[in-house]
Design an enzyme around this catalytic site. Structure first.
Site, PDB file in Angstrom:
ATOM      1  N   GLU A   1       1.763  -7.097   3.107  1.00 35.42           N
ATOM      2  CA  GLU A   1       1.423  -6.965   1.687  1.00 35.42           C
ATOM      3  C   GLU A   1       2.680  -6.955   0.805  1.00 35.42           C
ATOM      4  OE1 GLU A   1      -1.267  -3.523   2.182  1.00 35.42           O
ATOM      5  OE2 GLU A   1      -2.904  -4.872   1.671  1.00 35.42           O
TER       6      GLU A   1
ATOM      7  N   HIS B   1       1.751   1.466  -2.295  1.00 42.69           N
ATOM      8  CA  HIS B   1       0.389   0.940  -2.150  1.00 42.69           C
ATOM      9  C   HIS B   1      -0.323   1.744  -1.065  1.00 42.69           C
ATOM     10  CE1 HIS B   1      -3.091  -1.463  -1.425  1.00 42.69           C
ATOM     11  NE2 HIS B   1      -2.655  -1.899  -0.252  1.00 42.69           N
TER      12      HIS B   1
ATOM     13  N   HIS C   1      -4.409   3.045   0.587  1.00 44.45           N
ATOM     14  CA  HIS C   1      -5.866   2.886   0.623  1.00 44.45           C
ATOM     15  C   HIS C   1      -6.482   4.278   0.486  1.00 44.45           C
ATOM     16  CE1 HIS C   1      -5.244  -0.959   3.307  1.00 44.45           C
ATOM     17  NE2 HIS C   1      -4.773  -1.106   2.080  1.00 44.45           N
TER      18      HIS C   1
ATOM     19  N   TYR D   1      -1.580  14.981 -16.965  1.00 40.30           N
ATOM     20  CA  TYR D   1      -0.684  14.560 -15.885  1.00 40.30           C
ATOM     21  C   TYR D   1      -0.985  13.136 -15.445  1.00 40.30           C
ATOM     22  CZ  TYR D   1       0.016  19.391 -16.448  1.00 40.30           C
ATOM     23  OH  TYR D   1       0.260  20.589 -17.049  1.00 40.30           O
TER      24      TYR D   1
ATOM     25  N   HIS E   1     -10.187  -2.290  -2.583  1.00 38.57           N
ATOM     26  CA  HIS E   1      -9.017  -2.284  -1.700  1.00 38.57           C
ATOM     27  C   HIS E   1      -8.187  -1.007  -1.878  1.00 38.57           C
ATOM     28  CE1 HIS E   1      -5.354  -4.842  -0.158  1.00 38.57           C
ATOM     29  NE2 HIS E   1      -5.272  -3.586   0.209  1.00 38.57           N
TER      30      HIS E   1
HETATM   31 ZN   LIG Z   1      -3.743  -2.728   1.276  1.00 38.67          ZN
END
Ligand SMILES: [Zn+2]
Length: 210
Positions: free
Chosen positions: A73, A92, A94, A119, A160
């Protein structure tokens, strides 16, 4: 901070995220900008068990020049760094709650999580666009993320998960954590009458902390 210290910080923060359930299996990838390139977590690696010495090293054009093979990715990270010269790190994940929001059909794709706490606004900024779904690895995802990152320091990838940037690695991790908490609050409060921050309150935060 020199490259060796940055490698150790990246491994330590990744392990902390993994230990607290922000990443499972080999999901999630984190990168950091160096003076002459980037570090990024290797492909198929667990954030819980990174060897600092084997974290992938990229040159300034994102070519792999050292360490293990970079995350598949990597293009998500490239999209952010090219769109945002101020981005020093990209996270990144999940993570469950933010990914749950990324699966909701009835949210505003320009503001899927409302400004419930200061925040969230301070860490994520005033916008959080949802990037439409792409098959993982689809090269069409990079320009879509790039376009969204021009406007925003964080995005949700539909079905995603989140991609979050900040000036420093520590700040990017904190922002990813704050986004997960904001998503959790939003989901907890769905269906209830909430008192959101007003546009003037959001603007005041952006003026003081943006
Ligand atoms: Zn991902």
């Amino acid at each position: 901070m020199d490259e060796n210290a940055t490698r150790h910080l990246l491994a330590d923060l990744s392990a902390s995220l993994f230990a607290r359930g922000y990443a499972v299996g080999s999901a999630g990838n984190i990168s950091v900008r160096l003076d002459d390139g980037f570090l990024i977590t290797p492909t198929n690696s667990s954030l819980g068990r990174l060897d600092p010495a084997r974290i992938a090293r990229l040159d300034a054009d994102f070519a792999h020049i050292g360490g293990d093979k970079p995350s598949k990715e990597v293009f998500m990270h490239r999209a952010f760094y090219r769109a945002r010269p101020d981005a020093g790190a990209v996270v990144h994940l999940h993570s469950t709650m933010a990914t749950a929001v990324a699966c909701l059909a009835d949210v505003d794709p320009s503001a899927p999580i409302p400004p419930l706490t200061p925040y969230f606004v301070m860490r994520i900024g005033g916008t959080l666009p949802v990037v439409p779904y792409y098959r993982p690895g689809d090269p069409a995802m990079e320009p879509a993320i790039h376009a969204a990152a021009l406007q925003s320091r964080a995005v949700l990838l539909a079905n995603h998960g989140p991609v979050v940037s900040a000036r420093t690695l520590t700040d990017a991790v904190y922002a990813a954590e704050e986004l997960e908490e904001a998503a959790k609050l939003f989901l907890l409060l769905r269906g209830q009458t909430t008192r959101e921050l007003t546009p003037a309150q959001v603007q005041d935060l952006l003026t003081h902390f943006g």
